[in-house]
Design a protein around this motif. Structure first.
Motif, PDB file in Angstrom:
ATOM      1  N   SER A  49       0.818  -1.212   0.000  1.00 48.75           N
ATOM      2  CA  SER A  49       0.000   0.000   0.000  1.00 48.75           C
ATOM      3  C   SER A  49       0.850   1.260   0.000  1.00 48.75           C
ATOM      4  O   SER A  49       0.386   2.332  -0.409  1.00 48.75           O
ATOM      5  N   SER A  50       2.107   1.139   0.461  1.00 49.43           N
ATOM      6  CA  SER A  50       3.005   2.293   0.473  1.00 49.43           C
ATOM      7  C   SER A  50       4.004   2.276  -0.676  1.00 49.43           C
ATOM      8  O   SER A  50       4.820   3.196  -0.790  1.00 49.43           O
ATOM      9  N   GLU A  53       4.132   5.490  -2.832  1.00 51.50           N
ATOM     10  CA  GLU A  53       4.759   6.611  -2.135  1.00 51.50           C
ATOM     11  C   GLU A  53       6.272   6.441  -2.046  1.00 51.50           C
ATOM     12  O   GLU A  53       7.029   7.409  -2.200  1.00 51.50           O
ATOM     13  N   SER A  76       0.614  12.066   2.633  1.00 49.54           N
ATOM     14  CA  SER A  76      -0.044  10.763   2.530  1.00 49.54           C
ATOM     15  C   SER A  76      -0.605  10.332   3.877  1.00 49.54           C
ATOM     16  O   SER A  76      -1.705   9.774   3.950  1.00 49.54           O
ATOM     17  N   ASN A  77       0.137  10.573   4.958  1.00 48.46           N
ATOM     18  CA  ASN A  77      -0.370  10.232   6.285  1.00 48.46           C
ATOM     19  C   ASN A  77      -1.579  11.068   6.656  1.00 48.46           C
ATOM     20  O   ASN A  77      -2.554  10.571   7.228  1.00 48.46           O
ATOM     21  N   ASN A  80      -4.438   9.785   4.530  1.00 45.46           N
ATOM     22  CA  ASN A  80      -4.901   8.463   4.965  1.00 45.46           C
ATOM     23  C   ASN A  80      -5.855   8.553   6.152  1.00 45.46           C
ATOM     24  O   ASN A  80      -6.852   7.824   6.216  1.00 45.46           O
ATOM     25  N   SER A 219      -2.700   7.960  -2.467  1.00 45.37           N
ATOM     26  CA  SER A 219      -3.535   7.412  -1.385  1.00 45.37           C
ATOM     27  C   SER A 219      -4.862   6.860  -1.889  1.00 45.37           C
ATOM     28  O   SER A 219      -5.589   6.226  -1.120  1.00 45.37           O
ATOM     29  N   GLU A 222      -5.568   3.153  -1.219  1.00 47.83           N
ATOM     30  CA  GLU A 222      -5.962   2.873   0.157  1.00 47.83           C
ATOM     31  C   GLU A 222      -7.444   3.158   0.378  1.00 47.83           C
ATOM     32  O   GLU A 222      -8.132   2.428   1.100  1.00 47.83           O
ATOM     33  N   SER A 245       0.284   1.597   6.494  1.00 50.18           N
ATOM     34  CA  SER A 245       0.741   2.518   5.452  1.00 50.18           C
ATOM     35  C   SER A 245       1.385   3.752   6.065  1.00 50.18           C
ATOM     36  O   SER A 245       2.429   4.224   5.595  1.00 50.18           O
ATOM     37  N   ASN A 246       0.790   4.290   7.118  1.00 48.25           N
ATOM     38  CA  ASN A 246       1.355   5.477   7.763  1.00 48.25           C
ATOM     39  C   ASN A 246       2.697   5.191   8.426  1.00 48.25           C
ATOM     40  O   ASN A 246       3.606   6.027   8.392  1.00 48.25           O
ATOM     41  N   ASN A 249       5.126   4.966   5.597  1.00 50.43           N
ATOM     42  CA  ASN A 249       5.376   6.291   5.012  1.00 50.43           C
ATOM     43  C   ASN A 249       6.433   7.058   5.808  1.00 50.43           C
ATOM     44  O   ASN A 249       7.308   7.712   5.237  1.00 50.43           O
ATOM     45  N   VAL A 253       9.266   5.982   3.269  1.00 48.21           N
ATOM     46  CA  VAL A 253       9.089   7.113   2.338  1.00 48.21           C
ATOM     47  C   VAL A 253       9.892   8.325   2.802  1.00 48.21           C
ATOM     48  O   VAL A 253      10.617   8.946   2.013  1.00 48.21           O
TER      49      VAL A 253
END
Length: 318
Positions: A49-50, A53, A76-77, A80, A219, A222, A245-246, A249, A253
């Motif tokens: 999912s990441s 990114e 992105s965070n 999300n 995103s 997601e 994902s967060n 990230n 990321v």
């Protein structure tokens, strides 16, 4: 400018498709060589999912646009939680019951605070990028260990195993991995290049372009996955995708500009965006642990998160 917008949109479509095919191929290959579906789900699928990114951030850093890379990670965070999770909760309230997620929630909060500490001085150093990426490897190893010790009654187990492909031909899986490896960086290059042109045309900073259209675009998978998940009753998986994902990230990321293009970053990244991300993360933390009421993230909580996200957009462009 219309051409640049079309290139950007097409790049996002190809990037999302390539990431999906890469994760599918890697998951199928891992299953075919005997790796457990739970381990695949908590590592390869979770990291998938990441993937957009991560690749976009790496390409942006290579192209000398570290602010875009940092904006992509933070934006992105924010997206999300403030958009993806909020809209998902408005579609159907999410029940938080997995003990696995209750381990990941504190981890996300701690990693968020660590990222704030690294950005406090207005720059991202090479050794800070190394620390973040090292923690990313550590988290992946921890999730692999967790897959071997997760409680049998944990609802996340059935949901996660169900996401892992089965019965795929090994040769075809390898082909999909190759397709992903070629198209991911290629599409990311066009996304970053067109985003820079769009930003300059509208007078936006590289940080803002990373926080907004790139973060939103990367995103969208997601959002689709989370809504599909809650409609199938896979609340823990939908929420787990967002939390995982967060975490990725901030570790994978955000580490890219530190590793590839360390140096000074736009001060707004810390003075404005980090605090917004922290605020939304704290809201998610309290909502998930039901300290203020129900054992779910319902429509009220979703509305509050969405209102915060909309307010942030007005702040960015006001």
């Amino acid at each position: 400018m219309l051409v640049q917008v079309l290139i950007f949109v097409l790049g996002l479509i190809v990037l999302s498709w390539a990431a999906d095919r890469f994760v599918y191929g890697a998951s199928a290959l891992a299953r075919n060589i005997g790796i457990s579906p739970m381990m695949i789900g908590l590592t390869i699928v979770a990291m998938g999912s990441s993937a957009p990114e991560i690749v976009v951030s790496a390409i942006a850093s290579v192209n000398g646009a570290p602010d875009t890379a940092v904006g992509n990670a933070l934006g992105s965070n924010i997206t999300n939680i403030g958009l993806v999770l909020a809209v998902t909760a408005l579609v159907k309230p999410l029940v938080v019951s997995s003990t696995t997620l209750k381990r990941e929630m504190p981890a996300l909060l701690v990693i968020t605070l660590l990222a704030m500490g690294f950005l406090y001085n207005g720059k991202l150093a090479h050794f800070e990028g190394l620390i973040l990426f090292g923690l990313f490897i550590f988290v992946l190893a921890g999730m692999a260990w967790l897959s071997l010790h997760v409680e049998k009654g944990d609802p996340l187990m059935a949901d996660t195993v169900g996401e892992v492909p089965s019965g795929e031909n090994t040769g075809r899986a390898v082909v999909w991995i190759g397709v992903g490896l070629v198209l991911l960086p290629l599409s990311a290059h066009y996304i970053v290049d067109s985003a820079v042109h769009i930003a300059r045309y509208f007078g936006l900073s590289e940080l803002v372009i990373g926080l907004t259209i790139i973060a939103l675009g990367t995103s969208l998978p997601e959002l689709a996955a989370s809504i599909a998940g809650v409609r199938k009753g896979e609340d823990d998986l939908a929420l787990g995708n967002i939390i995982g994902s967060n975490i990725f990230n901030l570790l994978a990321v955000l580490s890219m500009p530190g590793l590839i293009a360390p140096g000074i970053i736009d001060p707004d990244a810390y003075n404005r965006d980090m605090y917004v991300m922290l605020g939304l993360t704290v809201m998610l933390f309290f909502f998930s642990f039901s300290i203020i009421g129900k054992k779910q993230i319902g429509r009220l909580e979703g509305s509050l998160l969405l209102a915060a996200f909309i307010g942030y957009q007005f702040w960015l462009f006001g």
